[in-house]
Scaffold this motif. Structure first.
Motif, PDB file in Angstrom:
ATOM      1  N   LYS A 219       0.822  -1.213   0.000  1.00 48.31           N
ATOM      2  CA  LYS A 219       0.000   0.000   0.000  1.00 48.31           C
ATOM      3  C   LYS A 219       0.859   1.266   0.000  1.00 48.31           C
ATOM      4  O   LYS A 219       0.606   2.213  -0.741  1.00 48.31           O
ATOM      5  N   GLU A 220       1.892   1.281   0.826  1.00 49.01           N
ATOM      6  CA  GLU A 220       2.685   2.494   1.021  1.00 49.01           C
ATOM      7  C   GLU A 220       3.805   2.665  -0.014  1.00 49.01           C
ATOM      8  O   GLU A 220       4.276   3.762  -0.238  1.00 49.01           O
ATOM      9  N   PHE A 221       4.254   1.548  -0.576  1.00 48.42           N
ATOM     10  CA  PHE A 221       5.460   1.626  -1.413  1.00 48.42           C
ATOM     11  C   PHE A 221       5.337   0.640  -2.582  1.00 48.42           C
ATOM     12  O   PHE A 221       6.202  -0.225  -2.779  1.00 48.42           O
ATOM     13  N   PRO A 222       4.229   0.762  -3.360  1.00 48.75           N
ATOM     14  CA  PRO A 222       3.967  -0.257  -4.396  1.00 48.75           C
ATOM     15  C   PRO A 222       5.053  -0.327  -5.469  1.00 48.75           C
ATOM     16  O   PRO A 222       5.260  -1.363  -6.081  1.00 48.75           O
ATOM     17  N   GLU A 223       5.757   0.784  -5.666  1.00 50.91           N
ATOM     18  CA  GLU A 223       6.747   0.804  -6.761  1.00 50.91           C
ATOM     19  C   GLU A 223       8.083   0.167  -6.390  1.00 50.91           C
ATOM     20  O   GLU A 223       8.954  -0.031  -7.237  1.00 50.91           O
ATOM     21  N   ALA A 224       8.256  -0.182  -5.115  1.00 53.58           N
ATOM     22  CA  ALA A 224       9.555  -0.732  -4.678  1.00 53.58           C
ATOM     23  C   ALA A 224       9.758  -2.159  -5.195  1.00 53.58           C
ATOM     24  O   ALA A 224       8.819  -2.945  -5.274  1.00 53.58           O
ATOM     25  N   HIS A 225      11.004  -2.465  -5.519  1.00 48.87           N
ATOM     26  CA  HIS A 225      11.385  -3.843  -5.865  1.00 48.87           C
ATOM     27  C   HIS A 225      11.342  -4.633  -4.557  1.00 48.87           C
ATOM     28  O   HIS A 225      11.849  -4.184  -3.547  1.00 48.87           O
ATOM     29  N   ARG A 226      10.740  -5.821  -4.590  1.00 47.62           N
ATOM     30  CA  ARG A 226      10.562  -6.586  -3.343  1.00 47.62           C
ATOM     31  C   ARG A 226      11.451  -7.812  -3.308  1.00 47.62           C
ATOM     32  O   ARG A 226      11.617  -8.487  -4.308  1.00 47.62           O
ATOM     33  N   GLU A 227      11.965  -8.069  -2.135  1.00 45.37           N
ATOM     34  CA  GLU A 227      12.861  -9.206  -1.972  1.00 45.37           C
ATOM     35  C   GLU A 227      12.555  -9.831  -0.609  1.00 45.37           C
ATOM     36  O   GLU A 227      12.465  -9.117   0.391  1.00 45.37           O
ATOM     37  N   ASN A 228      12.355 -11.146  -0.558  1.00 46.49           N
ATOM     38  CA  ASN A 228      12.180 -11.851   0.723  1.00 46.49           C
ATOM     39  C   ASN A 228      13.300 -12.874   0.852  1.00 46.49           C
ATOM     40  O   ASN A 228      13.294 -13.887   0.145  1.00 46.49           O
ATOM     41  N   LEU A 229      14.247 -12.590   1.718  1.00 45.06           N
ATOM     42  CA  LEU A 229      15.392 -13.483   1.887  1.00 45.06           C
ATOM     43  C   LEU A 229      15.235 -14.276   3.178  1.00 45.06           C
ATOM     44  O   LEU A 229      14.998 -13.699   4.232  1.00 45.06           O
ATOM     45  N   VAL A 230      15.360 -15.585   3.086  1.00 43.79           N
ATOM     46  CA  VAL A 230      15.276 -16.399   4.306  1.00 43.79           C
ATOM     47  C   VAL A 230      16.695 -16.801   4.711  1.00 43.79           C
ATOM     48  O   VAL A 230      17.496 -17.204   3.878  1.00 43.79           O
ATOM     49  N   VAL A 231      16.989 -16.620   6.006  1.00 46.45           N
ATOM     50  CA  VAL A 231      18.315 -16.961   6.525  1.00 46.45           C
ATOM     51  C   VAL A 231      18.263 -18.369   7.112  1.00 46.45           C
ATOM     52  O   VAL A 231      17.393 -18.674   7.928  1.00 46.45           O
ATOM     53  N   LEU A 232      19.184 -19.216   6.668  1.00 44.61           N
ATOM     54  CA  LEU A 232      19.231 -20.596   7.133  1.00 44.61           C
ATOM     55  C   LEU A 232      20.624 -20.913   7.647  1.00 44.61           C
ATOM     56  O   LEU A 232      21.619 -20.424   7.115  1.00 44.61           O
ATOM     57  N   ASP A 233      20.661 -21.750   8.667  1.00 45.64           N
ATOM     58  CA  ASP A 233      21.926 -22.152   9.289  1.00 45.64           C
ATOM     59  C   ASP A 233      22.431 -23.410   8.583  1.00 45.64           C
ATOM     60  O   ASP A 233      21.798 -24.462   8.655  1.00 45.64           O
ATOM     61  N   GLY A 234      23.560 -23.281   7.879  1.00 45.76           N
ATOM     62  CA  GLY A 234      24.099 -24.393   7.086  1.00 45.76           C
ATOM     63  C   GLY A 234      24.419 -25.636   7.888  1.00 45.76           C
ATOM     64  O   GLY A 234      24.454 -26.739   7.345  1.00 45.76           O
ATOM     65  N   THR A 235      24.625 -25.485   9.188  1.00 51.89           N
ATOM     66  CA  THR A 235      25.001 -26.660   9.997  1.00 51.89           C
ATOM     67  C   THR A 235      23.805 -27.565  10.276  1.00 51.89           C
ATOM     68  O   THR A 235      23.974 -28.685  10.741  1.00 51.89           O
ATOM     69  N   THR A 236      22.591 -27.081   9.996  1.00 52.43           N
ATOM     70  CA  THR A 236      21.403 -27.879  10.350  1.00 52.43           C
ATOM     71  C   THR A 236      20.929 -28.777   9.207  1.00 52.43           C
ATOM     72  O   THR A 236      19.946 -29.500   9.354  1.00 52.43           O
ATOM     73  N   GLY A 237      21.596 -28.725   8.060  1.00 47.27           N
ATOM     74  CA  GLY A 237      21.288 -29.662   6.976  1.00 47.27           C
ATOM     75  C   GLY A 237      19.827 -29.704   6.581  1.00 47.27           C
ATOM     76  O   GLY A 237      19.229 -28.675   6.279  1.00 47.27           O
ATOM     77  N   GLN A 238      19.250 -30.906   6.596  1.00 48.42           N
ATOM     78  CA  GLN A 238      17.871 -31.090   6.120  1.00 48.42           C
ATOM     79  C   GLN A 238      16.861 -30.257   6.908  1.00 48.42           C
ATOM     80  O   GLN A 238      15.800 -29.908   6.406  1.00 48.42           O
ATOM     81  N   ASN A 239      17.207 -29.960   8.163  1.00 47.66           N
ATOM     82  CA  ASN A 239      16.331 -29.129   8.985  1.00 47.66           C
ATOM     83  C   ASN A 239      16.193 -27.732   8.378  1.00 47.66           C
ATOM     84  O   ASN A 239      15.125 -27.126   8.412  1.00 47.66           O
ATOM     85  N   LEU A 241      16.331 -27.042   5.255  1.00 48.53           N
ATOM     86  CA  LEU A 241      15.453 -27.190   4.090  1.00 48.53           C
ATOM     87  C   LEU A 241      13.993 -27.146   4.532  1.00 48.53           C
ATOM     88  O   LEU A 241      13.158 -26.490   3.910  1.00 48.53           O
ATOM     89  N   GLN A 242      13.695 -27.825   5.639  1.00 49.76           N
ATOM     90  CA  GLN A 242      12.335 -27.845   6.175  1.00 49.76           C
ATOM     91  C   GLN A 242      11.894 -26.431   6.585  1.00 49.76           C
ATOM     92  O   GLN A 242      10.783 -26.007   6.306  1.00 49.76           O
ATOM     93  N   GLN A 243      12.805 -25.708   7.244  1.00 49.98           N
ATOM     94  CA  GLN A 243      12.490 -24.320   7.645  1.00 49.98           C
ATOM     95  C   GLN A 243      12.181 -23.467   6.422  1.00 49.98           C
ATOM     96  O   GLN A 243      11.234 -22.680   6.419  1.00 49.98           O
ATOM     97  N   ALA A 244      13.003 -23.619   5.390  1.00 43.80           N
ATOM     98  CA  ALA A 244      12.792 -22.829   4.170  1.00 43.80           C
ATOM     99  C   ALA A 244      11.424 -23.137   3.578  1.00 43.80           C
ATOM    100  O   ALA A 244      10.702 -22.238   3.142  1.00 43.80           O
ATOM    101  N   ARG A 245      11.055 -24.423   3.598  1.00 48.89           N
ATOM    102  CA  ARG A 245       9.735 -24.813   3.072  1.00 48.89           C
ATOM    103  C   ARG A 245       8.623 -24.115   3.854  1.00 48.89           C
ATOM    104  O   ARG A 245       7.671 -23.602   3.287  1.00 48.89           O
ATOM    105  N   GLU A 246       8.765 -24.124   5.195  1.00 46.63           N
ATOM    106  CA  GLU A 246       7.702 -23.548   6.026  1.00 46.63           C
ATOM    107  C   GLU A 246       7.622 -22.038   5.839  1.00 46.63           C
ATOM    108  O   GLU A 246       6.536 -21.469   5.787  1.00 46.63           O
ATOM    109  N   PHE A 247       8.764 -21.388   5.727  1.00 47.35           N
ATOM    110  CA  PHE A 247       8.732 -19.940   5.475  1.00 47.35           C
ATOM    111  C   PHE A 247       8.182 -19.651   4.079  1.00 47.35           C
ATOM    112  O   PHE A 247       7.555 -18.620   3.850  1.00 47.35           O
TER     113      PHE A 247
END
Length: 312
Positions: A219-239, A241-247
């Motif tokens: 609503k406030e900033f429709p012209e902005a380029h949008r980016e949603n970055l999810v941060v994942l901890d590489g040491t957790t492996g398949q976990n 991946l599961q977090q990324a799926r849920e997000f």
């Protein structure tokens, strides 16, 4: 290659030692142990890749490509497969040219992820990187559930020399985003970087909160380029991946920041995530300083993993 980049490559190579021991040594033993390429050879290779956290999906695609090439090129010796396998993994991980458009355009970047994965730190490092590129950055501290998050982000904002909005414990995250978006517009900021709360165990609230935040930005900033970055901890492996799926159910993910890649035996997860979710790994972190977060480069990653002296 700049000193900063060279130092990062060295740290990445060192950081992937455990992963290398896990995957590459197994592959090399396999290539030397077999005298011909048969079903047993492929099966054992499949097992090594899956056990190395490369994931079922990516492993399937890598092996399909390998089988085709072996047939096309009439390859008989397992040792001649090594380069094909490496190239196949490399291909699997390419990040498109448009992946970093947000750095050049006026953009709003939401950074999401559970607590403890290095989310606030990644936001701070990203702010430092963008500022160094001459971009005008504003930080929004919308993770208001964790008192330390605001303090931590304030520290990063001061270090990077960028402005920060919000950060008081108990504030309404959506209100912080509203203020930050309007500040970004009024001050002609290039990038608004938003740290958000990471509570997956309370997914319903998190969903509502992210929907509300998205509505405000739309609503406030429709012209902005949008980016949603999810941060994942590489040491957790398949976990991870599961977090990324849920997000991914909560937000339209555009990229991944993979942290703690120094010293993980599960570095293969970088390949799995890209293949399973069709979301590119955009940044990779191997330590504490701003230089330790770099854009993901598939050539560099595979060279570091297989200890190849690349053009780097």
């Amino acid at each position: 290659m700049s000193g900063e980049k060279k130092g990062f490559f060295g740290r990445l190579k060192e950081g992937l030692t455990k992963t290398r021991d896990n995957i590459v040594n197994g592959i090399d033993d396999l290539f030397h142990g077999y005298s011909m390429i048969d079903e047993d050879f492929y099966e054992e290779l499949e097992e090594i890749l899956i056990m190395g956290d490369i994931g079922v999906n990516a492993t399937g695609e890598i092996l399909d490509r390998l089988r085709d090439q072996v047939k096309e090129q009439h390859i008989k010796e397992p040792a001649d497969c090594r380069q094909l396998l490496i190239d196949s993994i490399r291909e699997q991980m390419r990040v498109g040219e448009t992946a970093y458009d947000f750095e050049k355009e006026q953009s709003v970047v939401l950074v999401i992820g559970v607590n403890g994965v290095g989310k606030t730190t990644s936001v701070g490092k990203l702010a430092g990187k963008l500022k160094a590129q001459g971009r005008k950055v504003i930080l929004a501290a919308a993770d208001t559930f964790r008192a330390a998050a605001g303090e931590q982000l304030t520290e990063w904002a001061n270090r990077a020399g960028v402005e920060m909005i919000g950060g008081k414990e108990g504030q309404d995250p959506a209100a912080v985003i509203y203020d930050a978006v309007n500040a970004a517009k009024a001050r002609h900021a290039d990038v608004l970087l938003c740290d958000t709360a990471g509570r997956l165990h309370n997914k319903k609230n998190l969903m509502e909160e992210l929907k509300k935040i998205n509505r405000i930005i739309d609503k406030e900033f429709p012209e902005a380029h949008r980016e949603n970055l999810v941060v994942l901890d590489g040491t957790t492996g398949q976990n991870a991946l599961q977090q990324a799926r849920e997000f991914g159910e909560v937000a339209d993910l555009t990229g991944i920041i993979l942290t703690k890649m120094d010293g993980t035996a599960k570095g293969g997860i970088a390949v799995a995530i890209q293949s399973e979710l069709h979301v590119p790994v955009k940044y990779i972190g191997v330590g504490e300083t701003v230089e330790d977060l770099q854009k993901f480069d598939s050539d560099e990653f595979v060279n570091a993993l297989f200890d190849i002296k690349g053009e780097n």
